[in-house]
Design an enzyme around this catalytic site. Structure first.
Site, PDB file in Angstrom:
ATOM      1  N   LYS A  42       4.874   4.265  -2.550  1.00  0.00           N
ATOM      2  CA  LYS A  42       6.173   4.343  -3.164  1.00  0.00           C
ATOM      3  C   LYS A  42       6.990   3.064  -2.975  1.00  0.00           C
ATOM      4  O   LYS A  42       7.911   2.772  -3.726  1.00  0.00           O
ATOM      5  CB  LYS A  42       6.974   5.500  -2.523  1.00  0.00           C
ATOM      6  CG  LYS A  42       6.344   6.849  -2.623  1.00  0.00           C
ATOM      7  CD  LYS A  42       7.211   7.876  -1.848  1.00  0.00           C
ATOM      8  CE  LYS A  42       6.494   9.173  -1.705  1.00  0.00           C
ATOM      9  NZ  LYS A  42       7.198  10.073  -0.752  1.00  0.00           N
ATOM     10  N   GLY A  43       6.711   2.374  -1.899  1.00  0.00           N
ATOM     11  CA  GLY A  43       7.593   1.301  -1.420  1.00  0.00           C
ATOM     12  C   GLY A  43       7.999   0.255  -2.441  1.00  0.00           C
ATOM     13  O   GLY A  43       9.092  -0.289  -2.371  1.00  0.00           O
ATOM     14  N   GLU A  98       3.896  -5.346  -4.596  1.00  0.00           N
ATOM     15  CA  GLU A  98       3.929  -4.577  -3.348  1.00  0.00           C
ATOM     16  C   GLU A  98       5.218  -4.908  -2.592  1.00  0.00           C
ATOM     17  O   GLU A  98       5.757  -6.005  -2.727  1.00  0.00           O
ATOM     18  CB  GLU A  98       2.681  -4.953  -2.530  1.00  0.00           C
ATOM     19  CG  GLU A  98       2.557  -4.327  -1.174  1.00  0.00           C
ATOM     20  CD  GLU A  98       2.469  -2.807  -1.191  1.00  0.00           C
ATOM     21  OE1 GLU A  98       3.434  -2.176  -1.648  1.00  0.00           O
ATOM     22  OE2 GLU A  98       1.462  -2.268  -0.708  1.00  0.00           O
ATOM     23  N   ASP A  99       5.702  -3.954  -1.815  1.00  0.00           N
ATOM     24  CA  ASP A  99       6.914  -4.241  -1.032  1.00  0.00           C
ATOM     25  C   ASP A  99       6.609  -5.083   0.203  1.00  0.00           C
ATOM     26  O   ASP A  99       7.344  -6.011   0.521  1.00  0.00           O
ATOM     27  CB  ASP A  99       7.656  -2.948  -0.641  1.00  0.00           C
ATOM     28  CG  ASP A  99       6.771  -1.958   0.099  1.00  0.00           C
ATOM     29  OD1 ASP A  99       5.537  -2.113   0.056  1.00  0.00           O
ATOM     30  OD2 ASP A  99       7.305  -1.019   0.721  1.00  0.00           O
ATOM     31  N   ASP A 102       1.307  -6.099   5.545  1.00  0.00           N
ATOM     32  CA  ASP A 102       1.363  -6.036   7.005  1.00  0.00           C
ATOM     33  C   ASP A 102      -0.027  -6.421   7.531  1.00  0.00           C
ATOM     34  O   ASP A 102      -0.345  -7.599   7.658  1.00  0.00           O
ATOM     35  CB  ASP A 102       1.794  -4.616   7.375  1.00  0.00           C
ATOM     36  CG  ASP A 102       2.071  -4.418   8.846  1.00  0.00           C
ATOM     37  OD1 ASP A 102       1.956  -5.391   9.609  1.00  0.00           O
ATOM     38  OD2 ASP A 102       2.385  -3.297   9.264  1.00  0.00           O
ATOM     39  N   LYS A 130       4.413  -9.942   6.445  1.00  0.00           N
ATOM     40  CA  LYS A 130       4.338 -10.025   7.909  1.00  0.00           C
ATOM     41  C   LYS A 130       3.006 -10.688   8.248  1.00  0.00           C
ATOM     42  O   LYS A 130       2.056 -10.032   8.674  1.00  0.00           O
ATOM     43  CB  LYS A 130       4.365  -8.623   8.522  1.00  0.00           C
ATOM     44  CG  LYS A 130       5.720  -7.996   8.631  1.00  0.00           C
ATOM     45  CD  LYS A 130       5.554  -6.748   9.475  1.00  0.00           C
ATOM     46  CE  LYS A 130       6.766  -5.892   9.487  1.00  0.00           C
ATOM     47  NZ  LYS A 130       6.527  -4.621  10.191  1.00  0.00           N
ATOM     48  N   PHE A 151      10.298  -3.830  12.642  1.00  0.00           N
ATOM     49  CA  PHE A 151      10.239  -2.734  11.684  1.00  0.00           C
ATOM     50  C   PHE A 151      11.420  -2.817  10.732  1.00  0.00           C
ATOM     51  O   PHE A 151      12.561  -2.928  11.154  1.00  0.00           O
ATOM     52  CB  PHE A 151      10.215  -1.391  12.415  1.00  0.00           C
ATOM     53  CG  PHE A 151       9.704  -0.303  11.536  1.00  0.00           C
ATOM     54  CD1 PHE A 151       8.342  -0.154  11.313  1.00  0.00           C
ATOM     55  CD2 PHE A 151      10.578   0.544  10.877  1.00  0.00           C
ATOM     56  CE1 PHE A 151       7.859   0.823  10.464  1.00  0.00           C
ATOM     57  CE2 PHE A 151      10.100   1.526  10.019  1.00  0.00           C
ATOM     58  CZ  PHE A 151       8.740   1.664   9.813  1.00  0.00           C
ATOM     59  N   ASP A 158      10.617   2.487   3.961  1.00  0.00           N
ATOM     60  CA  ASP A 158      11.095   3.693   4.647  1.00  0.00           C
ATOM     61  C   ASP A 158      10.733   3.731   6.124  1.00  0.00           C
ATOM     62  O   ASP A 158       9.872   2.981   6.596  1.00  0.00           O
ATOM     63  CB  ASP A 158      10.466   4.928   3.994  1.00  0.00           C
ATOM     64  CG  ASP A 158       8.993   5.089   4.385  1.00  0.00           C
ATOM     65  OD1 ASP A 158       8.229   4.115   4.229  1.00  0.00           O
ATOM     66  OD2 ASP A 158       8.616   6.175   4.858  1.00  0.00           O
ATOM     67  N   ARG A 164      14.932   4.471   2.077  1.00  0.00           N
ATOM     68  CA  ARG A 164      14.413   3.650   0.970  1.00  0.00           C
ATOM     69  C   ARG A 164      15.531   3.194   0.038  1.00  0.00           C
ATOM     70  O   ARG A 164      15.442   2.162  -0.609  1.00  0.00           O
ATOM     71  CB  ARG A 164      13.408   4.445   0.130  1.00  0.00           C
ATOM     72  CG  ARG A 164      12.108   4.777   0.827  1.00  0.00           C
ATOM     73  CD  ARG A 164      11.097   5.272  -0.202  1.00  0.00           C
ATOM     74  NE  ARG A 164      10.004   6.018   0.387  1.00  0.00           N
ATOM     75  CZ  ARG A 164       8.866   5.479   0.816  1.00  0.00           C
ATOM     76  NH1 ARG A 164       8.675   4.179   0.755  1.00  0.00           N
ATOM     77  NH2 ARG A 164       7.909   6.239   1.323  1.00  0.00           N
TER      78      ARG A 164
HETATM   79  C1  PRP Z   1       3.238   0.436   3.295  1.00  0.00           C
HETATM   80  C2  PRP Z   1       3.531  -0.663   2.293  1.00  0.00           C
HETATM   81  C3  PRP Z   1       2.157  -1.154   1.930  1.00  0.00           C
HETATM   82  C4  PRP Z   1       1.373  -0.967   3.204  1.00  0.00           C
HETATM   83  C5  PRP Z   1       1.256  -2.282   3.902  1.00  0.00           C
HETATM   84  O1  PRP Z   1       2.947   1.600   2.584  1.00  0.00           O
HETATM   85  O2  PRP Z   1       4.227  -0.181   1.164  1.00  0.00           O
HETATM   86  O3  PRP Z   1       1.583  -0.399   0.886  1.00  0.00           O
HETATM   87  O4  PRP Z   1       2.098  -0.027   4.009  1.00  0.00           O
HETATM   88  O5  PRP Z   1       0.546  -2.147   5.090  1.00  0.00           O
HETATM   89  P1  PRP Z   1      -0.853  -2.842   5.382  1.00  0.00           P
HETATM   90  O6  PRP Z   1      -0.773  -4.287   4.935  1.00  0.00           O
HETATM   91  O7  PRP Z   1      -0.951  -2.715   6.881  1.00  0.00           O
HETATM   92  O8  PRP Z   1      -1.914  -2.088   4.661  1.00  0.00           O
HETATM   93  P2  PRP Z   1       2.975   3.046   3.185  1.00  0.00           P
HETATM   94  O9  PRP Z   1       1.579   3.504   3.493  1.00  0.00           O
HETATM   95  O10 PRP Z   1       3.977   3.103   4.308  1.00  0.00           O
HETATM   96  O11 PRP Z   1       3.473   3.906   1.937  1.00  0.00           O
HETATM   97  P3  PRP Z   1       4.837   3.814   1.095  1.00  0.00           P
HETATM   98  O12 PRP Z   1       4.720   2.627   0.181  1.00  0.00           O
HETATM   99  O13 PRP Z   1       4.846   5.101   0.354  1.00  0.00           O
HETATM  100  O14 PRP Z   1       5.987   3.682   2.054  1.00  0.00           O
END
Ligand code: PRP
Length: 174
Positions: A42-43, A98-99, A102, A130, A151, A158, A164
């Site tokens: 969703k992000g 993508e938001d 990580d 990050k 964080f 979120d 969000r």
């Molecule tokens: C978050 C973010 C990325 C992912 C990044 O999504 O939106 O999709 O984690 O992390 P990574 O590089 O360690 O894979 P999340 O699973 O929290 O879902 P969301 O977008 O619904 O918040």
């Protein structure tokens, strides 16, 4: 949850300026091409909505939903696609939005997953990066802000599905 201690990391004005810069680069790079932008739910939904409205080129949009299962703030490394795109991307220019990147696991997996459908090109645009947290080798093609560990919530991001909607990006204080 919104009573948690937090401080503004990126203000509305800083975000707006950054989104315009990225949109201008993308508009330049994809001029004259047929661009399909794929947001990761969703992000990414707020960043994507702002970004496409700053483009000076037309685009089509679609979404995927990627879930990485893990406890709390840590990802397990296992990515599962729970919603697919509804468009054929064969021979098309694709930009994933993508938001945050990580560990890189989500995007590394998604890029491989979409490449199997033989798009003409496939690039990634991430609002936040990050970089130091990577577990796999992954580089986004367009990056808004590169940040250290910490964080963050707001602007689509979120904590337990809260926050969000906040228009700024906040750093959560421990
Ligand atoms: C978050 C973010 C990325 C992912 C990044 O999504 O939106 O999709 O984690 O992390 P990574 O590089 O360690 O894979 P999340 O699973 O929290 O879902 P969301 O977008 O619904 O918040």
């Amino acid at each position: 949850m919104d009573e948690m201690r937090k401080e503004v990391l990126y203000s509305r004005a800083e975000i707006q300026k950054k989104v315009k810069e990225i949109a201008s680069r993308i508009s330049h790079d994809y001029a004259g091409r047929e661009l399909i932008i794929i947001g990761i739910l969703k992000g990414a939904f707020i960043f994507m909505a702002d970004l496409i409205r700053e483009l000076s080129i037309p685009c089509m949009i679609d979404f995927v939903r990627a879930a990485s299962y893990g406890a709390g703030q840590e990802t397990s490394g296992k990515v599962v696609m729970t919603k697919d795109i509804e468009t054929s991307i064969k021979g098309k220019d694709i930009l994933i939005v993508e938001d945050i990147v990580d560990t890189g696991l989500t995007l590394a997996y998604l890029v491989g997953w979409l490449k199997e459908r033989n798009p003409r090109s496939l690039k990634v645009c991430a609002f936040l990066d990050k970089r130091k947290r990577r577990k796999v080798d992954f580089e986004a093609d367009y990056v808004g802000f590169t940040m250290d560990d910490g964080f963050v919530v707001g602007y689509g991001l979120d904590f337990n599905e809260q926050s969000r909607y906040l228009p700024e990006v906040y750093l959560v204080k421990k």
